[in-house]
Design a protein around this motif. Structure first.
Motif, PDB file in Angstrom:
ATOM      1  N   TRP A  98     -11.219  -5.750   8.641  1.00  0.00           N
ATOM      2  CA  TRP A  98     -10.315  -4.605   8.619  1.00  0.00           C
ATOM      3  C   TRP A  98      -8.952  -5.068   8.130  1.00  0.00           C
ATOM      4  CZ3 TRP A  98     -12.105   0.110   8.838  1.00  0.00           C
ATOM      5  CH2 TRP A  98     -13.306   0.346   9.493  1.00  0.00           C
ATOM      6  N   GLN A  99      -8.394  -4.281   7.185  1.00  0.00           N
ATOM      7  CA  GLN A  99      -7.095  -4.632   6.615  1.00  0.00           C
ATOM      8  C   GLN A  99      -6.234  -3.382   6.524  1.00  0.00           C
ATOM      9  OE1 GLN A  99      -7.370  -7.075   3.102  1.00  0.00           O
ATOM     10  NE2 GLN A  99      -9.378  -7.832   3.686  1.00  0.00           N
ATOM     11  N   ASN A 100      -4.931  -3.564   6.638  1.00  0.00           N
ATOM     12  CA  ASN A 100      -4.007  -2.444   6.473  1.00  0.00           C
ATOM     13  C   ASN A 100      -4.132  -1.875   5.070  1.00  0.00           C
ATOM     14  OD1 ASN A 100      -3.028  -2.684   9.072  1.00  0.00           O
ATOM     15  ND2 ASN A 100      -1.319  -3.992   8.459  1.00  0.00           N
ATOM     16  N   LEU A 101      -3.822  -0.590   4.942  1.00  0.00           N
ATOM     17  CA  LEU A 101      -3.862   0.040   3.622  1.00  0.00           C
ATOM     18  C   LEU A 101      -2.911  -0.676   2.679  1.00  0.00           C
ATOM     19  CD1 LEU A 101      -3.900   3.874   4.319  1.00  0.00           C
ATOM     20  CD2 LEU A 101      -5.778   2.430   3.576  1.00  0.00           C
ATOM     21  N   PRO A 102      -3.371  -0.999   1.491  1.00  0.00           N
ATOM     22  CA  PRO A 102      -2.478  -1.671   0.544  1.00  0.00           C
ATOM     23  C   PRO A 102      -1.499  -0.668  -0.068  1.00  0.00           C
ATOM     24  CG  PRO A 102      -4.630  -1.338  -0.443  1.00  0.00           C
ATOM     25  CD  PRO A 102      -4.732  -0.872   0.980  1.00  0.00           C
ATOM     26  N   THR A 103      -0.240  -1.049  -0.161  1.00  0.00           N
ATOM     27  CA  THR A 103       0.752  -0.189  -0.796  1.00  0.00           C
ATOM     28  C   THR A 103       0.868  -0.503  -2.285  1.00  0.00           C
ATOM     29  OG1 THR A 103       2.475  -1.733  -0.109  1.00  0.00           O
ATOM     30  CG2 THR A 103       2.071   0.182   1.312  1.00  0.00           C
ATOM     31  N   GLU A 104       0.182  -1.544  -2.724  1.00  0.00           N
ATOM     32  CA  GLU A 104       0.110  -1.882  -4.143  1.00  0.00           C
ATOM     33  C   GLU A 104      -1.343  -1.802  -4.579  1.00  0.00           C
ATOM     34  OE1 GLU A 104       1.838  -5.726  -4.662  1.00  0.00           O
ATOM     35  OE2 GLU A 104       3.842  -5.053  -4.077  1.00  0.00           O
ATOM     36  N   LYS A 105      -1.585  -1.648  -5.878  1.00  0.00           N
ATOM     37  CA  LYS A 105      -2.944  -1.542  -6.403  1.00  0.00           C
ATOM     38  C   LYS A 105      -3.748  -2.769  -5.995  1.00  0.00           C
ATOM     39  CE  LYS A 105      -3.548   0.825 -10.059  1.00  0.00           C
ATOM     40  NZ  LYS A 105      -3.678   1.398 -11.390  1.00  0.00           N
ATOM     41  N   THR A 106      -4.896  -2.520  -5.353  1.00  0.00           N
ATOM     42  CA  THR A 106      -5.733  -3.594  -4.826  1.00  0.00           C
ATOM     43  C   THR A 106      -7.184  -3.339  -5.203  1.00  0.00           C
ATOM     44  OG1 THR A 106      -4.255  -3.869  -2.941  1.00  0.00           O
ATOM     45  CG2 THR A 106      -6.475  -4.763  -2.708  1.00  0.00           C
TER      46      THR A 106
END
Length: 151
Positions: A98-106
């Protein structure tokens, strides 16, 4: 008799000339270029059930990818609006954790093979963890998914 033979010979020559046809042929070279083509289908929204402090809910987002070449799937949070208060509460699962939502294109699905005409359903699990720091209310934000052909 000679007359008959002569008439027969003339008729035979005429028959052979009429029965003979002349053929002609030509070759055409077709030049075709097939370009890479990618598209995706995604639902218009992902709605979580109400969640209280200390509760966790999970929803899977299904995206159908169509591609005639190797491809990757990318995502990016595009418009936070008032949802920035929940940015730390919404996570996605990729690479086995589980990872936080990326605020940059991932890239969330790298180097996949062509899908064929039926496409490939990619399931992206999301979860929402309610916290005491989150004010009651309804929130929304936009996430953009992009299928990218591998060159």
């Amino acid at each position: 008799m000679i007359k008959r033979s002569l008439v027969f010979a003339v008729l035979m020559v005429a028959f052979l000339m009429v029965g003979t046809s002349v053929e002609a042929s030509g070759r055409v070279t077709f030049e075709i270029e097939i370009t890479s083509g990618c598209s995706l289908l995604s639902p218009g929204d992902l709605t979580f059930p109400p969640v209280g402090p200390g509760q966790t809910v999970q929803q899977d987002l299904e995206i159908t990818v169509f591609s005639n070449t190797n491809w990757s799937l990318e995502m990016e949070v595009r418009d936070l609006g008032e949802g920035d208060a929940l940015l730390d509460a919404v996570q996605l699962r990729y690479d086995g954790k589980w990872q936080n939502l990326p605020t940059e294109k991932t890239s969330i699905s790298e180097e996949q093979p062509p899908t064929g005409q039926d496409g490939l359903v990619v399931r992206v699990p999301f979860r929402l963890q309610g916290g005491y720091e989150h004010n009651p209310g309804s929130y929304s934000f936009e996430v953009e998914f992009t299928v990218v052909p591998a060159l």
